[in-house]
Design an enzyme around this catalytic site. Sequence first.
Site, mmCIF file in Angstrom:
data_model
loop_
_atom_site.group_PDB
_atom_site.id
_atom_site.type_symbol
_atom_site.label_atom_id
_atom_site.label_comp_id
_atom_site.label_asym_id
_atom_site.label_seq_id
_atom_site.Cartn_x
_atom_site.Cartn_y
_atom_site.Cartn_z
ATOM 1 N N ASP A 20 0.869 -1.223 -0.002
ATOM 2 C CA ASP A 20 -0.120 0.000 -0.023
ATOM 3 C C ASP A 20 0.804 1.205 0.082
ATOM 4 O O ASP A 20 1.716 1.429 0.857
ATOM 5 C CB ASP A 20 -0.974 -0.036 1.137
ATOM 6 C CG ASP A 20 -1.707 1.185 1.381
ATOM 7 O OD1 ASP A 20 -2.337 1.804 0.223
ATOM 8 O OD2 ASP A 20 -1.685 2.018 2.412
ATOM 9 N N ASP A 55 0.621 5.311 0.294
ATOM 10 C CA ASP A 55 -0.728 6.231 0.708
ATOM 11 C C ASP A 55 0.060 7.519 0.731
ATOM 12 O O ASP A 55 1.110 7.842 1.282
ATOM 13 C CB ASP A 55 -1.151 5.921 2.043
ATOM 14 C CG ASP A 55 -2.322 6.908 2.409
ATOM 15 O OD1 ASP A 55 -2.395 8.040 2.117
ATOM 16 O OD2 ASP A 55 -3.272 6.383 3.084
ATOM 17 N N ASP A 79 3.518 1.057 3.309
ATOM 18 C CA ASP A 79 2.782 1.269 4.612
ATOM 19 C C ASP A 79 2.931 -0.334 5.422
ATOM 20 O O ASP A 79 2.427 -1.074 5.104
ATOM 21 C CB ASP A 79 1.357 1.607 4.430
ATOM 22 C CG ASP A 79 0.654 1.873 5.908
ATOM 23 O OD1 ASP A 79 1.363 1.445 6.864
ATOM 24 O OD2 ASP A 79 -0.687 2.178 5.724
#
Length: 385
Positions: A97, A99, A288
């Site tokens: 992930d 972000d 992440d």
Amino acid sequence: MEDRTRTYLKGRFGDYYARARMDTPPAANRREWGHIPWSAGSTTMVRHQSLLELGTLDDFLHRTAPKHVYFSAARFNDPGATTMDQKDWQSADLIFDLDADHLPGVNPDTTSYADMLTACKTELQTLLEFIDDDFNFDETQVVFSGGRGYHVHVRDEQVRSLDSAARREIVDYIRAIDLNIETLIETQSNHGTTQRILKHRGGWGQRIHKRLVELIETLQASDDTEALERLQSFEGIGTGRAETILGQIQNNPEAIHAGNLEAGGAGIRILADALAQTAFEAETAPIDEPVTTDTNRLIRLPGSLHGGSGLLVTPLDREEIPSFHPLEHAIADRFRGRDIQIRITDSGVTTFDGETFDITEGNKTVEECLGIFLMARGRAEKVTE
């Protein structure tokens, strides 16, 4: 968000799902499913559902028109059970992930949404280099999250059984956490002597070696005075050591190209150390960690709508990524072609659908896709037509 706005968005999400056809992930019936409804103030996920309990996914999405839709990275024997022990974990996709909120140099309070997304796509390209070149994963899916970043699903069979600790090692490698150049050096025997060689056929060793070779080529193209000044800019390299290194570069560059860190004494090793630290800072991907290490993680369903933006959670072929612009290409066609009235509550510069404009407070007539975007992001409310 006012009730009228919430009701409108839920209705239009339902209209989208009435015509949309979702592609389910592999082994969809062995995954847990979850969603967040449009209830007032609700951020609580409804989870511990199996696909069998939902019924037909397309019908479920049309009926419930959820704000957010998720499925588990894990595969279970009993995905609808209410405890993890009862679910009986079998395996899990490896999820990365990115972000924009977590990117270096990005301040969510001052960086525009469009600029955050641009920065995140740059980091995605770096992550994909690790996935392809360092790990050689084959079964991957890249997805724009619909919000602030990207997800990469890895479904190679050999990674699905990894536990959290093993997944954390992958994260640490990509983020260069506690990485030391010593782990990238091997000792080789050459005509009765030993040499310390930088592994440079892939991975972090290759990244450091590339920087070392580029520096050597720059020094070769410089006059001696400039080259010596450049070398002495590195901590631990004085006049004498700089002269030794430069002599080695001029007389035996092949040894350095071969990764020999003992060529010309300790100087080349000092250079490699410095360049390694630069590489560790500049060439990591800020993934992440909790997402990757969580073997029970729920992740957004590709093709669904993101309730915080109204944008599509968009699966991407690799060749699409360079030209992909979320604020243009992740807009649902269902929301194009008609105007609606909204009340702007948060003015400011907005980039959307290829245009940048300044919106001011008050009632406005805008294309529905823009209106949904602004309402979902909390910058506007729906008014009566």
